[in-house]
Design an enzyme around this catalytic site. Structure first.
Site, PDB file in Angstrom:
ATOM      1  N   ARG A  18      36.744 -19.830   5.711  1.00 22.10           N
ATOM      2  CA  ARG A  18      36.978 -19.017   4.509  1.00 22.10           C
ATOM      3  C   ARG A  18      36.213 -19.542   3.286  1.00 22.10           C
ATOM      4  O   ARG A  18      36.085 -18.837   2.284  1.00 22.10           O
ATOM      5  CB  ARG A  18      38.477 -18.946   4.213  1.00 22.10           C
ATOM      6  CG  ARG A  18      39.199 -17.913   5.080  1.00 22.10           C
ATOM      7  CD  ARG A  18      40.665 -17.848   4.735  1.00 22.10           C
ATOM      8  NE  ARG A  18      41.416 -18.919   5.355  1.00 22.10           N
ATOM      9  CZ  ARG A  18      42.701 -19.191   5.124  1.00 22.10           C
ATOM     10  NH1 ARG A  18      43.364 -18.458   4.230  1.00 22.10           N
ATOM     11  NH2 ARG A  18      43.318 -20.174   5.727  1.00 22.10           N
ATOM     12  N   ASN A 234      41.500 -23.522   0.949  1.00 21.65           N
ATOM     13  CA  ASN A 234      40.953 -22.742   2.054  1.00 21.65           C
ATOM     14  C   ASN A 234      39.787 -21.860   1.642  1.00 21.65           C
ATOM     15  O   ASN A 234      39.032 -21.403   2.493  1.00 21.65           O
ATOM     16  CB  ASN A 234      42.049 -21.876   2.685  1.00 21.65           C
ATOM     17  CG  ASN A 234      43.087 -22.706   3.406  1.00 21.65           C
ATOM     18  OD1 ASN A 234      42.770 -23.427   4.340  1.00 21.65           O
ATOM     19  ND2 ASN A 234      44.327 -22.636   2.944  1.00 21.65           N
TER      20      ASN A 234
END
Length: 476
Positions: A18, A234
């Site tokens: 991500r 993330n």
């Protein structure tokens, strides 16, 4: 081996898709260090006998970035079996066979878990005499986190990952923070029993507490009061948010040490920077990497210092400096550019629109404005006139300029290196100095001035200049 012995396992094997980056997620930086660097620095402070880092994705890049700064860390490769359970298992296998203390498991992308929080976490685990202790937090929006499921008595029953949770479990607001303490023997016993029968097809470390409970083992939970210590990274948005929170902590710490920060929201200070009491930081300022600032100095506004040393009571404003030393009571700026190797002596000055590089500028010397000084040694109490330039490059090699004490140069002087100006020498305005100037001499390179009468009327007839000249002549 003492049961209070501590091993720390840092999980840094993930790909971090991500982040959408060629750089491994754990190497993205906040506060002047990689994410995992913050985790390892905290781990080092806890006095562990063993620190292991589990790597896989871009492992060579991760190891190269960390090995020199954290020589105590042992890097362990995760194999093709996915999941946090497998990562801990390979790290456990790398510990001495007789290790029977506690194993603290940390995530390499959670840089805000500080030493105070983790010390308290370990203490709770040991007071509870638990086989495993989870760090948990209660949040308003638990989306994406594993849920902590408790039994009717309030004890930890199991952890359920969101993708495996039913509707009732999804509604639980207590989350697993991804940090754990296990007794080493509990891990050795139960990790082999963890399977991959889940939505992700991974070997979950979070299955171990449920297996322990099944066999009567004690599983405790430590609920943190400050949920930010659990924040992981993330994606780039989370990277920015965690970086902001870390910087907020750092700025507040220095304020409590006696540093005045006029606008904390626009001030960025890296974790390795050192500031003395009575430093003042003005808005839009960045104090980066291992910069050290002495007492009474004023930095900013609109200033970036990278790996610089600033002396007591110096003033640096609207300046970009990298690997530079600024002496006590010196002044720099505005709009100065100090490149690596710049050393400005005490009471010296680098002024407006000046660039310096690999230049040693002596005590009380001044480069006030509009100058370039590169590859130069300048003595004490020198004054360089406006637009003085050391021409240090001949298209092939760099050459050095040497300027003695008490030298004064006229405006627009060009010093063509290699060249030396002796103590007390002077240059006339517009001088181009190609040869050494003896001490106490005046160097000039000015051709006799020649005035061509009537040039404007002849060559610029009809212009405003010609009309003005005609009016002045008629008035004489």
């Amino acid at each position: 081996m003492s049961q209070n012995a501590l091993a720390i396992i840092v999980l840094a094997a993930g790909q971090g898709t991500r982040m959408r980056s060629r750089l491994p997620k754990v190497l993205h930086q906040i506060g002047g260090r990689p994410l995992v660097g913050h985790v390892l620095s905290t781990a080092r402070s806890l006095g562990a006998q063993h620190i292991e880092v589990v790597v896989r994705h871009e492992r060579d890049q991760v190891v190269a970035a960390l090995a020199e700064q954290y020589p105590e860390a042992v890097f362990v490769d995760q194999d093709d079996v996915p999941g946090t359970g497998r990562a801990v298992q390979v790290a456990l296998d790398a510990l001495p066979a007789d290790f029977d203390g506690d194993v603290l498991v940390l995530s390499g992308d959670c840089p805000l878990a500080d030493a105070e929080t983790l010390t308290g976490f370990l203490a709770e685990h040991r007071r509870a005499d638990a086989a495993a202790t989870l760090m948990t937090a209660v949040v308003d929006d638990p989306t994406g986190y594993g849920r902590v499921i408790r039994d009717a008595d309030g004890g930890v029953e199991r952890i359920v990952e969101q993708k495996d949770a039913d509707a009732g479990e999804v509604a639980v607001r207590e989350i697993n923070a991804g940090m754990y303490v296990f007794r080493a023997q509990a891990l050795r016993t139960y990790l082999p029993a963890v399977g991959v029968d889940n939505a992700q097809g991974e070997m979950y470390l979070t299955d171990v507490p449920a297996l322990l409970r099944r066999d009567g083992g004690r599983v405790a939970a430590s609920v943190v009061s400050d949920v930010t210590v659990t924040y992981g990274v993330n994606d780039r948005a989370q990277l920015a948010e965690v970086g902001r929170l870390l910087n907020q902590r750092i700025v507040r710490r220095w304020q409590r040490e006696g540093v005045t920060v006029i606008d904390p929201a626009t001030t960025w200070i890296d974790d390795d920077a050192k500031l003395a009491a009575d430093v003042t930081i003005l808005p839009n300022t960045q104090i980066l990497r291992a910069t050290v600032i002495g007492s009474g100095a004023t930095i900013g506004p609109d200033t970036t210092l990278v790996d610089c040393e600033v002396g007591e009571d110096a003033v640096v404003k609207r300046t970009d400096a990298n690997l530079a030393v600024i002496g006590a009571r010196a002044t720099v700026g505005p709009f100065s550019f100090l490149r690596p190797g710049t050393v400005l002596g005490a009471d010296g000055k680098i002024g407006a629109y000046v660039e310096t590089k690999n230049a040693q500028i002596g005590e009380g010397s001044k480069v006030p404005h509009l100058s370039y000084v590169g590859d130069a040694t300048i003595g004490r109490h020198v004054n360089l006139g406006a637009s003085t330039i050391t021409a240090n490059y001949d298209d092939v090699h760099k050459h050095r300029t040497e300027i003695g004490d008490e030298v004064h140069t006229g405006s627009h002087t060009v010093l063509v290196a290699p060249v030396k100006l002796g103590a007390g020498a002077k240059t006339g305005a517009g001088a181009v100095v190609r040869k050494d100037v003896p001490a106490g001499s005046l160097a000039m390179s000015v051709a006799p001035q020649r005035n061509i009468e009537g040039w404007v009327q002849k060559n610029r007839a009809g212009t405003g200049a010609a009309d003005a000249a005609a009016r002045e002549r008629s008035a004489e």
